[in-house]
Write an enzyme that holds these catalytic residues in place. Structure first.
Site, PDB file in Angstrom:
ATOM      1  N   ASP A   8       0.867  -1.170   0.000  1.00 58.18           N
ATOM      2  CA  ASP A   8       0.000   0.000   0.000  1.00 58.18           C
ATOM      3  C   ASP A   8       0.908   1.225   0.000  1.00 58.18           C
ATOM      4  OD1 ASP A   8       0.951   0.274   2.621  1.00 58.18           O
ATOM      5  OD2 ASP A   8      -1.036   0.356   3.534  1.00 58.18           O
ATOM      6  N   HIS A   9       0.314   2.391   0.160  1.00 57.28           N
ATOM      7  CA  HIS A   9       1.105   3.633   0.136  1.00 57.28           C
ATOM      8  C   HIS A   9       2.140   3.674   1.258  1.00 57.28           C
ATOM      9  CE1 HIS A   9      -2.446   4.199   2.640  1.00 57.28           C
ATOM     10  NE2 HIS A   9      -1.736   5.056   3.349  1.00 57.28           N
ATOM     11  N   CYS A  65       3.348  -3.020   4.069  1.00 57.65           N
ATOM     12  CA  CYS A  65       2.542  -1.847   4.426  1.00 57.65           C
ATOM     13  C   CYS A  65       3.295  -1.115   5.535  1.00 57.65           C
ATOM     14  CB  CYS A  65       1.112  -2.232   4.824  1.00 57.65           C
ATOM     15  SG  CYS A  65       0.905  -3.162   6.359  1.00 57.65           S
ATOM     16  N   THR A  67       3.115  -1.220   8.873  1.00 55.17           N
ATOM     17  CA  THR A  67       3.585  -2.111   9.934  1.00 55.17           C
ATOM     18  C   THR A  67       3.774  -3.548   9.455  1.00 55.17           C
ATOM     19  OG1 THR A  67       1.347  -2.692  10.618  1.00 55.17           O
ATOM     20  CG2 THR A  67       2.385  -0.780  11.721  1.00 55.17           C
ATOM     21  N   GLY A  68       3.172  -3.893   8.351  1.00 57.08           N
ATOM     22  CA  GLY A  68       3.160  -5.268   7.873  1.00 57.08           C
ATOM     23  C   GLY A  68       1.997  -6.066   8.430  1.00 57.08           C
ATOM     24  N   ILE A  69       1.333  -5.536   9.434  1.00 57.43           N
ATOM     25  CA  ILE A  69       0.250  -6.284  10.088  1.00 57.43           C
ATOM     26  C   ILE A  69      -0.969  -6.404   9.182  1.00 57.43           C
ATOM     27  CG2 ILE A  69      -1.340  -6.341  12.047  1.00 57.43           C
ATOM     28  CD1 ILE A  69       0.870  -4.805  13.658  1.00 57.43           C
ATOM     29  N   GLY A  70      -1.499  -5.281   8.750  1.00 56.49           N
ATOM     30  CA  GLY A  70      -2.736  -5.303   7.968  1.00 56.49           C
ATOM     31  C   GLY A  70      -2.625  -6.107   6.690  1.00 56.49           C
ATOM     32  N   HIS A  98      10.457 -24.035   9.293  1.00 55.79           N
ATOM     33  CA  HIS A  98       9.467 -24.756  10.080  1.00 55.79           C
ATOM     34  C   HIS A  98       8.034 -24.547   9.627  1.00 55.79           C
ATOM     35  CE1 HIS A  98      12.189 -25.397  13.851  1.00 55.79           C
ATOM     36  NE2 HIS A  98      12.750 -25.812  12.728  1.00 55.79           N
ATOM     37  N   ARG A 132       8.821 -33.540  10.494  1.00 54.24           N
ATOM     38  CA  ARG A 132       7.797 -33.243  11.503  1.00 54.24           C
ATOM     39  C   ARG A 132       7.165 -31.881  11.269  1.00 54.24           C
ATOM     40  NH1 ARG A 132      12.616 -31.927  14.094  1.00 54.24           N
ATOM     41  NH2 ARG A 132      12.559 -30.051  15.382  1.00 54.24           N
TER      42      ARG A 132
END
Length: 147
Positions: A8-9, A65, A67-70, A98, A132
């Site tokens: 995004d912006h 973005c 924060t990278g969260i959204g 992993h 695993r």
């Protein structure tokens, strides 16, 4: 390896740096935007990049973005996506070894470009260990089939 990159912006400036780095290192980069600092909605870009990864149109995806969260939340709503938000190289390595993460999320306002490129390099060059961990990744992916 073919990689989709989207932002995004809030992630535009870092996207341009990461894209250049990937191209210089021989990756085929598909840039699906955004292409400026004009305000846009991160879910649109996270979803589109996620769909390209899930459909195997590309091998991996990187989304950015503020924060990278959204944008990671949006990408992870696409069935088949395992998008890892990483803030250091160790997280990047472990997300591949992993968790077999097929998408990486970065936060432009959280990390500097030097660290971002180190994270990208670690993530792009680390392979999934399987064994695993494969069983656990299968369990994660099976959650998508439950109501």
């Amino acid at each position: 390896m073919k990689v989709v990159i989207a932002c995004d912006h809030g992630g535009f400036e870092l996207k341009e740096i990461v894209k250049e780095y990937l191209e210089k290192n021989g990756y085929l980069v598909i840039d699906i935007g955004t292409y400026s600092l004009d305000s846009v909605d991160y879910p649109d870009y996270g979803e589109k990049a996620g769909q390209m990864v899930a459909s195997k149109e590309v091998d991996r995806g990187i989304v950015i973005c503020g924060t990278g969260i959204g944008i990671s939340l949006a990408a992870n709503k696409v069935s088949g996506v395992r998008c890892a938000l990483c803030t250091n190289e160790y997280m990047a390595v472990m997300s591949r070894k992993h968790n077999n993460a097929n998408m990486l999320a970065l936060g432009n306002r959280v990390i500097g470009s030097g660290l971002a490129l180190s994270i990208v390099d670690a993530w792009m060059t680390t392979e999934f260990e399987g064994g695993r961990h494969g069983i656990r990744v299968d369990k994660i992916m099976n959650i998508e089939t439950k109501i």
